[in-house]
Design a protein around this motif. Structure first.
Motif, PDB file in Angstrom:
ATOM      1  N   LEU A  89      10.189  -6.155  -1.762  1.00  0.00           N
ATOM      2  CA  LEU A  89      11.594  -6.070  -1.365  1.00  0.00           C
ATOM      3  C   LEU A  89      12.277  -7.420  -1.527  1.00  0.00           C
ATOM      4  CD1 LEU A  89      13.967  -4.498  -0.226  1.00  0.00           C
ATOM      5  CD2 LEU A  89      13.103  -4.965   2.084  1.00  0.00           C
ATOM      6  N   ASP A  90      11.596  -8.481  -1.189  1.00  0.00           N
ATOM      7  CA  ASP A  90      12.151  -9.823  -1.343  1.00  0.00           C
ATOM      8  C   ASP A  90      12.462 -10.118  -2.802  1.00  0.00           C
ATOM      9  OD1 ASP A  90      12.933 -12.164   0.097  1.00  0.00           O
ATOM     10  OD2 ASP A  90      11.168 -13.206  -0.659  1.00  0.00           O
ATOM     11  N   VAL A  91      11.569  -9.707  -3.694  1.00  0.00           N
ATOM     12  CA  VAL A  91      11.794  -9.895  -5.131  1.00  0.00           C
ATOM     13  C   VAL A  91      13.015  -9.102  -5.587  1.00  0.00           C
ATOM     14  CG1 VAL A  91      10.860  -9.349  -7.418  1.00  0.00           C
ATOM     15  CG2 VAL A  91       9.410 -10.453  -5.711  1.00  0.00           C
ATOM     16  N   LEU A  92      13.088  -7.848  -5.181  1.00  0.00           N
ATOM     17  CA  LEU A  92      14.208  -6.995  -5.596  1.00  0.00           C
ATOM     18  C   LEU A  92      15.549  -7.559  -5.127  1.00  0.00           C
ATOM     19  CD1 LEU A  92      12.644  -3.492  -4.866  1.00  0.00           C
ATOM     20  CD2 LEU A  92      13.354  -4.324  -7.122  1.00  0.00           C
ATOM     21  N   LEU A  93      15.619  -7.959  -3.864  1.00  0.00           N
ATOM     22  CA  LEU A  93      16.880  -8.449  -3.318  1.00  0.00           C
ATOM     23  C   LEU A  93      17.214  -9.839  -3.853  1.00  0.00           C
ATOM     24  CD1 LEU A  93      16.594  -7.284   0.405  1.00  0.00           C
ATOM     25  CD2 LEU A  93      17.617  -6.099  -1.547  1.00  0.00           C
ATOM     26  N   GLY A 177      26.391   7.271  -8.572  1.00  0.00           N
ATOM     27  CA  GLY A 177      26.186   6.043  -9.326  1.00  0.00           C
ATOM     28  C   GLY A 177      25.743   4.874  -8.461  1.00  0.00           C
ATOM     29  N   ILE A 178      24.975   5.160  -7.401  1.00  0.00           N
ATOM     30  CA  ILE A 178      24.530   4.122  -6.473  1.00  0.00           C
ATOM     31  C   ILE A 178      23.056   3.814  -6.732  1.00  0.00           C
ATOM     32  CG2 ILE A 178      24.276   3.469  -4.045  1.00  0.00           C
ATOM     33  CD1 ILE A 178      26.335   5.670  -3.392  1.00  0.00           C
ATOM     34  N   PRO A 179      22.700   2.574  -6.981  1.00  0.00           N
ATOM     35  CA  PRO A 179      21.280   2.225  -7.160  1.00  0.00           C
ATOM     36  C   PRO A 179      20.471   2.551  -5.897  1.00  0.00           C
ATOM     37  CG  PRO A 179      22.699   0.439  -7.898  1.00  0.00           C
ATOM     38  CD  PRO A 179      23.588   1.408  -7.186  1.00  0.00           C
ATOM     39  N   LEU A 180      19.226   2.932  -6.107  1.00  0.00           N
ATOM     40  CA  LEU A 180      18.355   3.321  -5.003  1.00  0.00           C
ATOM     41  C   LEU A 180      17.026   2.589  -5.096  1.00  0.00           C
ATOM     42  CD1 LEU A 180      17.536   5.210  -2.619  1.00  0.00           C
ATOM     43  CD2 LEU A 180      16.766   6.857  -4.356  1.00  0.00           C
ATOM     44  N   TYR A 181      16.661   1.884  -4.020  1.00  0.00           N
ATOM     45  CA  TYR A 181      15.358   1.257  -3.902  1.00  0.00           C
ATOM     46  C   TYR A 181      14.580   2.010  -2.818  1.00  0.00           C
ATOM     47  CZ  TYR A 181      17.211  -2.819  -6.464  1.00  0.00           C
ATOM     48  OH  TYR A 181      17.768  -3.648  -7.408  1.00  0.00           O
ATOM     49  N   VAL A 182      13.352   2.379  -3.115  1.00  0.00           N
ATOM     50  CA  VAL A 182      12.550   3.197  -2.198  1.00  0.00           C
ATOM     51  C   VAL A 182      11.351   2.418  -1.690  1.00  0.00           C
ATOM     52  CG1 VAL A 182      11.021   5.201  -2.067  1.00  0.00           C
ATOM     53  CG2 VAL A 182      13.291   5.428  -3.089  1.00  0.00           C
ATOM     54  N   ASP A 199      15.575   3.724  -8.691  1.00  0.00           N
ATOM     55  CA  ASP A 199      15.582   2.586  -9.611  1.00  0.00           C
ATOM     56  C   ASP A 199      14.351   1.717  -9.409  1.00  0.00           C
ATOM     57  OD1 ASP A 199      18.496   2.446 -10.959  1.00  0.00           O
ATOM     58  OD2 ASP A 199      18.651   3.221  -8.916  1.00  0.00           O
ATOM     59  N   ALA A 200      13.840   1.700  -8.176  1.00  0.00           N
ATOM     60  CA  ALA A 200      12.640   0.933  -7.875  1.00  0.00           C
ATOM     61  C   ALA A 200      11.888   1.608  -6.740  1.00  0.00           C
ATOM     62  CB  ALA A 200      12.992  -0.501  -7.499  1.00  0.00           C
ATOM     63  N   VAL A 201      10.569   1.613  -6.849  1.00  0.00           N
ATOM     64  CA  VAL A 201       9.689   2.130  -5.796  1.00  0.00           C
ATOM     65  C   VAL A 201       8.612   1.079  -5.565  1.00  0.00           C
ATOM     66  CG1 VAL A 201       8.046   3.930  -5.128  1.00  0.00           C
ATOM     67  CG2 VAL A 201      10.078   4.541  -6.457  1.00  0.00           C
ATOM     68  N   TYR A 202       8.387   0.747  -4.296  1.00  0.00           N
ATOM     69  CA  TYR A 202       7.351  -0.238  -4.016  1.00  0.00           C
ATOM     70  C   TYR A 202       6.451   0.236  -2.884  1.00  0.00           C
ATOM     71  CZ  TYR A 202      10.401  -1.870  -0.170  1.00  0.00           C
ATOM     72  OH  TYR A 202      11.178  -1.954   0.966  1.00  0.00           O
ATOM     73  N   SER A 203       5.238  -0.308  -2.856  1.00  0.00           N
ATOM     74  CA  SER A 203       4.270   0.096  -1.841  1.00  0.00           C
ATOM     75  C   SER A 203       3.227  -0.991  -1.668  1.00  0.00           C
ATOM     76  CB  SER A 203       3.601   1.419  -2.239  1.00  0.00           C
ATOM     77  OG  SER A 203       2.780   1.905  -1.190  1.00  0.00           O
ATOM     78  N   SER A 204       2.408  -0.818  -0.654  1.00  0.00           N
ATOM     79  CA  SER A 204       1.295  -1.723  -0.402  1.00  0.00           C
ATOM     80  C   SER A 204       0.004  -1.057  -0.846  1.00  0.00           C
ATOM     81  CB  SER A 204       1.230  -2.095   1.078  1.00  0.00           C
ATOM     82  OG  SER A 204       1.101  -0.929   1.859  1.00  0.00           O
ATOM     83  N   VAL A 215      -2.253  -7.234  -1.274  1.00  0.00           N
ATOM     84  CA  VAL A 215      -1.659  -6.921  -2.575  1.00  0.00           C
ATOM     85  C   VAL A 215      -0.835  -5.635  -2.461  1.00  0.00           C
ATOM     86  CG1 VAL A 215      -3.315  -8.102  -4.052  1.00  0.00           C
ATOM     87  CG2 VAL A 215      -3.811  -5.806  -3.265  1.00  0.00           C
ATOM     88  N   GLY A 216       0.001  -5.426  -3.447  1.00  0.00           N
ATOM     89  CA  GLY A 216       0.823  -4.224  -3.492  1.00  0.00           C
ATOM     90  C   GLY A 216       1.338  -4.027  -4.901  1.00  0.00           C
ATOM     91  N   MET A 217       2.305  -3.101  -5.047  1.00  0.00           N
ATOM     92  CA  MET A 217       2.813  -2.797  -6.379  1.00  0.00           C
ATOM     93  C   MET A 217       4.296  -2.478  -6.322  1.00  0.00           C
ATOM     94  SD  MET A 217       0.247   0.088  -5.843  1.00  0.00           S
ATOM     95  CE  MET A 217       0.234   0.317  -4.086  1.00  0.00           C
ATOM     96  N   LEU A 218       4.968  -2.779  -7.405  1.00  0.00           N
ATOM     97  CA  LEU A 218       6.396  -2.546  -7.560  1.00  0.00           C
ATOM     98  C   LEU A 218       6.629  -1.903  -8.914  1.00  0.00           C
ATOM     99  CD1 LEU A 218       9.466  -2.974  -7.041  1.00  0.00           C
ATOM    100  CD2 LEU A 218       9.158  -5.325  -7.903  1.00  0.00           C
TER     101      LEU A 218
END
Length: 362
Positions: A89-93, A177-182, A199-204, A215-218
């Motif tokens: 999330l820090d990377v995305l923002l 037309g709103i970006p979505l981060y999950v 637009d983006a999904v991230y997890s641990s 570790v985790g993934m984006l």
């Protein structure tokens, strides 16, 4: 509840548990294969050097990225390894260049709120019903009347086992037309996270995927992140051995069959809530048929769930989670206890948890 073959295979693939582990929403148990893969990579680093070993591990890491694409349904995604969900999330923002207004659920995870605030976002709340689940019709009206620059959506909270309609909010975001981060930290390898349309999904790694900690993934749509951020992710010093272990864990998820895992975890959740609802004084928050394996317990008046968690470990070798209000500061007014078994839990395990909970509560 019976013991389907998926439970037997999951149990046989791991070291015997020292007691009862019902804490998968915090940290699942790794398999022999995951543990061995990480250890073997560390040994290979000692034999040939870290950079040579990293090059040799490239096919395994790419297989891990491919598994993420399958689990998220994002076939053309760019997949990066991270140090965990907060890092993603820090990377995305940090890479975000648009207006800093974001909509999220009322029960958003506390550390996520802190990261959003640190990046200067004005946080708006999406409407929910009495259980904390997104009110889709009300959300549609809110997003149409005053659209934020970004929607951040957590598919399953840290404080509750209520499953959120990720696919539905994604459809609303696409139409507007709103970006979505999950945030799929509790969702990946647990719920159906394929083809959400984000637009983006991230997890641990450490939760339901049962990979190593740290570790985790984006996964992002192509070219979402700037070239500078992608380069930074690719050149950051990282623990390749843990990425190898995560890649093996992701492969185990695919081998077991995501749909079979999800079905088994739904059964586990229903069985857990049915048994724990019988413990005097404690209240189960989720409906018995909520399609998740997380059960949240509200304690009797005067009972401290942190002390209960400690006694369950010390006196009964049962691992659960203490859920403090900081996990969902806009929702929670008192702490709770979380029980989150994986697919290998047995009826006897659940009865042991219920008996021990009654014993330590008095």
């Amino acid at each position: 509840m019976g013991e389907p073959s998926i439970a037997e295979r999951w149990r046989a693939a791991r070291p015997p548990v020292a007691g009862v582990h019902v804490d998968s929403a915090a940290c699942s148990r790794q398999s022999f294969a995951v543990i061995d893969a990480a250890a073997q990579h560390a040994r290979h680093e000692a034999e040939v050097g870290g950079y040579v070993a990293a090059e040799a591990a490239a096919p395994v890491l790419e297989a891990g990225r491919a598994a993420v694409r399958v689990l998220t349904g994002m076939s053309d995604a760019e997949v990066f390894f991270t140090t965990g969900s907060n890092n993603a999330l820090d990377v995305l923002l940090g890479d975000w260049t648009g207006d800093r207004t974001v909509a999220c659920l009322h029960g958003e995870y506390g550390p996520n709120l802190a990261i959003l605030a640190r990046h200067g976002f004005d946080i708006r709340e999406l409407p929910v019903d009495g259980s904390g689940r997104l009110d889709l019709d009300a959300a549609a009206a809110v997003l149409a009347a005053n659209p934020p620059a970004l929607v951040h959506f957590t598919v399953l909270g840290s404080h509750s086992g209520i499953v959120q309609p990720a696919h539905d909010i994604a459809a609303l975001c696409r139409s507007g037309g709103i970006p979505l981060y999950v945030d799929a930290a509790q969702g990946l390898s647990h719920l159906d996270c394929a083809d959400i349309g984000a637009d983006a999904v991230y997890s641990s790694s450490r939760k339901w995927t049962a990979g190593p900690r740290g570790v985790g993934m984006l996964a992002t749509r192509p070219e979402l992140l700037s070239e500078a951020t992608q380069l930074s992710l690719g050149h950051t010093e990282s623990n390749v051995g843990l990425h190898v272990g995560l890649s093996v864990a992701l492969g185990e998820q695919l081998a077991a069959g995501p749909q079979h895992m999800q079905a088994r975890l739904r059964d586990v959740g229903a069985a857990t809530r049915t048994v724990l609802a019988q413990v005097p004084g404690w209240s189960v928050i989720e409906p018995v048929d909520e399609p998740s394996a997380i059960t949240t317990l509200r304690p009797p008046d005067g009972v401290d769930p942190l002390a209960v968690r400690g006694r369950l470990i010390a006196e009964h070798s049962i691992v659960t989670t203490f859920v403090g209000p900081e996990r969902a500061p806009r929702v929670m007014t008192r702490p709770a206890l979380r029980v989150s078994p994986h697919v290998d839990v047995t009826d006897a395990d659940l009865e042991s948890v219920a008996d021990a909970l009654a014993a330590v509560t008095g």
